[in-house]
Write a protein that holds these residues in place. Structure first.
Motif, PDB file in Angstrom:
ATOM      1  N   PHE A  25     -35.893  23.207  20.178  1.00  0.00           N
ATOM      2  CA  PHE A  25     -34.486  23.510  20.472  1.00  0.00           C
ATOM      3  C   PHE A  25     -34.328  23.960  21.921  1.00  0.00           C
ATOM      4  CE2 PHE A  25     -30.866  26.399  20.750  1.00  0.00           C
ATOM      5  CZ  PHE A  25     -29.854  25.625  20.168  1.00  0.00           C
ATOM      6  N   LYS A  26     -35.234  24.821  22.357  1.00  0.00           N
ATOM      7  CA  LYS A  26     -35.159  25.333  23.729  1.00  0.00           C
ATOM      8  C   LYS A  26     -35.347  24.215  24.747  1.00  0.00           C
ATOM      9  CE  LYS A  26     -37.226  28.804  26.779  1.00  0.00           C
ATOM     10  NZ  LYS A  26     -38.255  29.866  26.912  1.00  0.00           N
ATOM     11  N   THR A  27     -36.271  23.301  24.451  1.00  0.00           N
ATOM     12  CA  THR A  27     -36.582  22.223  25.402  1.00  0.00           C
ATOM     13  C   THR A  27     -35.493  21.162  25.464  1.00  0.00           C
ATOM     14  OG1 THR A  27     -38.956  22.529  25.021  1.00  0.00           O
ATOM     15  CG2 THR A  27     -38.270  20.415  25.989  1.00  0.00           C
ATOM     16  N   TRP A  28     -34.976  20.753  24.293  1.00  0.00           N
ATOM     17  CA  TRP A  28     -34.129  19.567  24.258  1.00  0.00           C
ATOM     18  C   TRP A  28     -32.638  19.847  24.095  1.00  0.00           C
ATOM     19  CZ3 TRP A  28     -36.765  16.025  26.312  1.00  0.00           C
ATOM     20  CH2 TRP A  28     -38.144  15.944  26.077  1.00  0.00           C
ATOM     21  N   PHE A  29     -32.260  21.055  23.668  1.00  0.00           N
ATOM     22  CA  PHE A  29     -30.838  21.294  23.407  1.00  0.00           C
ATOM     23  C   PHE A  29     -30.210  22.374  24.286  1.00  0.00           C
ATOM     24  CE2 PHE A  29     -32.259  19.063  19.662  1.00  0.00           C
ATOM     25  CZ  PHE A  29     -31.206  18.179  19.424  1.00  0.00           C
ATOM     26  N   GLU A  30     -31.000  23.369  24.693  1.00  0.00           N
ATOM     27  CA  GLU A  30     -30.417  24.408  25.549  1.00  0.00           C
ATOM     28  C   GLU A  30     -29.901  23.871  26.886  1.00  0.00           C
ATOM     29  OE1 GLU A  30     -32.801  27.855  26.038  1.00  0.00           O
ATOM     30  OE2 GLU A  30     -32.559  28.521  23.961  1.00  0.00           O
ATOM     31  N   PRO A  31     -30.552  22.842  27.498  1.00  0.00           N
ATOM     32  CA  PRO A  31     -30.037  22.341  28.782  1.00  0.00           C
ATOM     33  C   PRO A  31     -28.749  21.518  28.677  1.00  0.00           C
ATOM     34  CG  PRO A  31     -32.397  21.860  28.528  1.00  0.00           C
ATOM     35  CD  PRO A  31     -31.872  22.247  27.186  1.00  0.00           C
ATOM     36  N   ILE A  32     -28.319  21.192  27.468  1.00  0.00           N
ATOM     37  CA  ILE A  32     -27.146  20.333  27.293  1.00  0.00           C
ATOM     38  C   ILE A  32     -25.856  21.137  27.482  1.00  0.00           C
ATOM     39  CG2 ILE A  32     -25.881  18.875  25.645  1.00  0.00           C
ATOM     40  CD1 ILE A  32     -28.551  18.242  24.313  1.00  0.00           C
ATOM     41  N   LYS A  33     -24.866  20.509  28.129  1.00  0.00           N
ATOM     42  CA  LYS A  33     -23.562  21.133  28.323  1.00  0.00           C
ATOM     43  C   LYS A  33     -22.488  20.292  27.628  1.00  0.00           C
ATOM     44  CE  LYS A  33     -24.828  22.910  32.908  1.00  0.00           C
ATOM     45  NZ  LYS A  33     -24.509  22.845  34.360  1.00  0.00           N
ATOM     46  N   THR A  43     -18.069  14.548  24.141  1.00  0.00           N
ATOM     47  CA  THR A  43     -18.931  14.137  25.251  1.00  0.00           C
ATOM     48  C   THR A  43     -19.766  15.334  25.699  1.00  0.00           C
ATOM     49  OG1 THR A  43     -17.294  12.529  26.010  1.00  0.00           O
ATOM     50  CG2 THR A  43     -19.020  13.153  27.567  1.00  0.00           C
ATOM     51  N   ILE A  44     -21.079  15.119  25.753  1.00  0.00           N
ATOM     52  CA  ILE A  44     -22.002  16.163  26.218  1.00  0.00           C
ATOM     53  C   ILE A  44     -22.756  15.651  27.442  1.00  0.00           C
ATOM     54  CG2 ILE A  44     -22.290  17.257  23.966  1.00  0.00           C
ATOM     55  CD1 ILE A  44     -24.918  15.717  23.646  1.00  0.00           C
ATOM     56  N   GLN A  45     -23.171  16.573  28.294  1.00  0.00           N
ATOM     57  CA  GLN A  45     -23.905  16.197  29.511  1.00  0.00           C
ATOM     58  C   GLN A  45     -25.377  16.551  29.358  1.00  0.00           C
ATOM     59  OE1 GLN A  45     -23.692  18.260  33.584  1.00  0.00           O
ATOM     60  NE2 GLN A  45     -22.393  16.461  33.880  1.00  0.00           N
ATOM     61  N   VAL A  46     -26.252  15.556  29.624  1.00  0.00           N
ATOM     62  CA  VAL A  46     -27.701  15.774  29.573  1.00  0.00           C
ATOM     63  C   VAL A  46     -28.281  15.561  30.969  1.00  0.00           C
ATOM     64  CG1 VAL A  46     -27.919  15.171  27.151  1.00  0.00           C
ATOM     65  CG2 VAL A  46     -28.082  13.374  28.869  1.00  0.00           C
ATOM     66  N   PRO A  47     -29.397  16.223  31.287  1.00  0.00           N
ATOM     67  CA  PRO A  47     -29.907  16.222  32.664  1.00  0.00           C
ATOM     68  C   PRO A  47     -30.425  14.890  33.176  1.00  0.00           C
ATOM     69  CG  PRO A  47     -30.809  18.049  31.386  1.00  0.00           C
ATOM     70  CD  PRO A  47     -30.144  17.145  30.422  1.00  0.00           C
ATOM     71  N   PHE A  50     -34.120  10.451  30.602  1.00  0.00           N
ATOM     72  CA  PHE A  50     -35.237  10.851  29.754  1.00  0.00           C
ATOM     73  C   PHE A  50     -34.724  11.657  28.553  1.00  0.00           C
ATOM     74  CE2 PHE A  50     -38.484  14.263  28.987  1.00  0.00           C
ATOM     75  CZ  PHE A  50     -39.341  13.459  28.244  1.00  0.00           C
ATOM     76  N   PHE A  51     -33.825  12.615  28.836  1.00  0.00           N
ATOM     77  CA  PHE A  51     -33.251  13.420  27.758  1.00  0.00           C
ATOM     78  C   PHE A  51     -32.479  12.523  26.794  1.00  0.00           C
ATOM     79  CE2 PHE A  51     -33.121  18.089  27.606  1.00  0.00           C
ATOM     80  CZ  PHE A  51     -34.068  18.369  28.575  1.00  0.00           C
ATOM     81  N   TYR A  52     -31.654  11.619  27.345  1.00  0.00           N
ATOM     82  CA  TYR A  52     -30.850  10.722  26.515  1.00  0.00           C
ATOM     83  C   TYR A  52     -31.732   9.912  25.566  1.00  0.00           C
ATOM     84  CZ  TYR A  52     -28.342   6.392  25.410  1.00  0.00           C
ATOM     85  OH  TYR A  52     -27.805   5.316  24.772  1.00  0.00           O
ATOM     86  N   GLU A  53     -32.798   9.316  26.122  1.00  0.00           N
ATOM     87  CA  GLU A  53     -33.676   8.482  25.303  1.00  0.00           C
ATOM     88  C   GLU A  53     -34.387   9.309  24.232  1.00  0.00           C
ATOM     89  OE1 GLU A  53     -36.342   6.306  27.747  1.00  0.00           O
ATOM     90  OE2 GLU A  53     -34.824   4.889  28.415  1.00  0.00           O
ATOM     91  N   TRP A  54     -34.842  10.494  24.633  1.00  0.00           N
ATOM     92  CA  TRP A  54     -35.581  11.337  23.692  1.00  0.00           C
ATOM     93  C   TRP A  54     -34.667  11.782  22.541  1.00  0.00           C
ATOM     94  CZ3 TRP A  54     -40.752  12.389  23.654  1.00  0.00           C
ATOM     95  CH2 TRP A  54     -41.184  13.342  22.742  1.00  0.00           C
ATOM     96  N   TYR A  79     -22.737  10.555  25.670  1.00  0.00           N
ATOM     97  CA  TYR A  79     -23.532  11.305  26.636  1.00  0.00           C
ATOM     98  C   TYR A  79     -23.010  11.061  28.050  1.00  0.00           C
ATOM     99  CZ  TYR A  79     -27.033  11.490  22.891  1.00  0.00           C
ATOM    100  OH  TYR A  79     -27.682  11.685  21.707  1.00  0.00           O
ATOM    101  N   ASN A  80     -23.014  12.098  28.839  1.00  0.00           N
ATOM    102  CA  ASN A  80     -22.757  11.994  30.275  1.00  0.00           C
ATOM    103  C   ASN A  80     -24.092  12.334  30.943  1.00  0.00           C
ATOM    104  OD1 ASN A  80     -21.927  13.473  32.995  1.00  0.00           O
ATOM    105  ND2 ASN A  80     -20.284  12.075  32.439  1.00  0.00           N
TER     106      ASN A  80
END
Length: 475
Positions: A25-33, A43-47, A50-54, A79-80
């Motif tokens: 959760f910390k690795t893959w979801f906390e960075p999402i806005k 719509t959510i923003q991922v860094p 790589f994040f999108y594919e994962w 995803y943004n």
């Protein structure tokens, strides 16, 4: 009252948090806005891509269920994605719908033809064969099975698995693995190569150190066969370049690698590089080369925590068919925390001493035989070591103990650290307070009194302190 995008996403996160491990959760979801909510589309923003594919590969089902629970059966997720331009650091964004084929559309540029000289000269080429075949220069002992996973390397290891399954077909190309000496960069890079060769034997995979590449380039210049040198490297399907920080100051070598890199990347071939520093911290390398390293994913390897160090030793002993007392493994793991290489070296030394002296390995033998490895065995316990041990025990960040936070678990770790510092060192109360975030001596007195009171009244707390004191005695 209609919900905002933030409220919807926060509700989704609460559900997701209950269904996956805390570290994931910390690795893959906390960075999402969360960005916006338009009708039934969140719509959510991922860094990064790589994040999108994962997320789409591993959590698409969970995401779909949570979004529909919040927005109804017609609820959808988009995803943004923040993408860094190669020419500068200014990000731009692109939208991707969830559960689409958008991720498959990248890297579709047509491979450029490679004109291979039939008399190509390279020490990695297997002679006497009509079809180009290459000795990959891989150590078969480096594989994913014996690369122990922990918080210190989870992202890099996961990315390595993804690259091995689909070389050149993911957004993390190049994959840059960086970290200090002895943390497993070469092991992980070669594990990727070995996994690719195991599953795709026809792929041309090559591992080469920066020093070897440089020497080959110098030889090619002397022998006037630069074309053969370049053509050989451009023919690879997977190129693993170790220790790229050693390119520093070698302008011509950087230039030739830059062109090889571009060709392979444009051809959809996989590049894996390792370094002792992150791209932004590398000195002496051209900016255009550094920008290429930032195209994919940069994943760091950190110093392993206590549990990971113990797991590494157990894996090593198991593979060698050796059974050691758990207290010996714990002792070595506690006291050697610089890197994996030193950890394994200490254990090999211990086994050698045991064999030569025909003595059974126990805690006393470990203490006497490993004085050259273990720094804490012959000197007073330091406050830094106490703090580190306490933080490892309670799984809290070291820097938080010195901060002003009043979170219960942090305060507890801080007070126990102060109590042990007073008990096990000759440091003054004033110095102890200064060490733990610039506090005064009265704070230290209060902390010590609080710990003593809790030891007398709280059985669980008493057990915590006893466990930590036991580990201190082992040092």
């Amino acid at each position: 009252m209609e919900k905002t995008c933030t409220e919807v996403w926060d509700n989704c996160l609460q559900i997701i948090k209950d269904n996956i491990p805390a570290q994931s959760f910390k690795t893959w979801f906390e960075p999402i806005k969360s960005l916006r909510l338009e009708g039934n589309v969140l719509t959510i923003q991922v860094p990064s891509l790589f994040f999108y594919e994962w997320l789409e590969e591993h959590y698409v089902g969970l995401l779909r269920k949570t979004v529909k629970k919040q927005l109804g059966e017609e609820g959808r997720l988009e995803y943004n994605i923040v993408v860094e331009k190669s020419s500068n650091s200014t990000p731009f964004t692109t939208n991707m719908p969830s559960n689409s084929n958008g991720a498959e559309a990248k890297n579709q540029s047509m491979p450029m033809p490679v004109a291979l000289n039939k008399d190509i000269k390279n020490p990695f080429v297997i002679p006497g064969l009509k079809k180009l075949q290459v000795d990959p220069q891989l150590n078969p002992n480096y594989n994913f099975d014996n690369f122990v996973e922990g918080d210190c390397n989870r992202l890099a290891r996961s990315a390595g698995y993804a690259v091995a399954a689909k070389p050149g077909g993911t957004s993390f190309n190049p994959l840059m693995i960086y970290g200090g000496v002895g943390l497993g960069k070469t092991h992980l890079a070669q594990a990727i190569g070995n996994e690719i060769k195991r599953n795709m034997p026809d792929k041309l995979v090559l591992y080469v150190s920066c020093e070897k590449f440089t020497q080959q380039f110098v030889d090619a210049l002397k022998n006037n066969n630069i074309n053969d040198f370049v053509n050989f490297y451009q023919a690879m399907d997977v190129l693993i370049m170790d220790d790229v920080h050693n390119f520093a100051g070698k302008e011509k070598t950087q230039d030739i690698f830059f062109h090889i890199f571009n060709h392979l990347h444009q051809s959809g071939k996989q590049l894996i590089v390792t370094s002792d520093k992150a791209p932004k911290d590398l000195a002496g390398l051209e900016e255009r080369l550094l920008s290429r390293f930032k195209w994919g994913l940069s994943a760091d390897l950190q110093v392993p925590d206590l549990e990971t160090r113990m797991a590494i030793l157990k894996t090593k002993m198991y593979s060698d068919g050796i059974d050691l007392p758990s207290e010996v493994i714990e002792y070595v793991a506690h006291n050697i925390d610089n890197n994996v290489r030193e950890l394994e070296g200490a254990m090999v030394s211990l086994l050698a001493q045991s064999t030569l002296n025909k003595k059974e390995i126990d805690l006393n033998l470990a203490k006497s035989m490993l004085k050259n490895f273990i720094k804490n065995s012959s000197k007073e316990i330091s406050m830094d070591y106490i703090q580190k041990l306490v933080c490892e025990y309670f799984e809290v960040p070291v820097e938080m103990v010195k901060s002003q936070t009043r979170k219960r678990e942090i305060v507890q770790a801080r007070q126990i650290s102060m109590y042990l510092a007073k008990s096990h060192t000759k440091t003054s109360l004033k110095s102890i307070g200064a060490f733990f975030g610039g506090r005064d001596h009265s704070t230290v007195i209060y902390a010590c009194q609080t710990v003593e009171d809790l030891i007398d009244t709280d059985k669980k707390f008493k057990g915590y302190v006893a466990d930590i004191q036991k580990k201190l005695k082992m040092s």
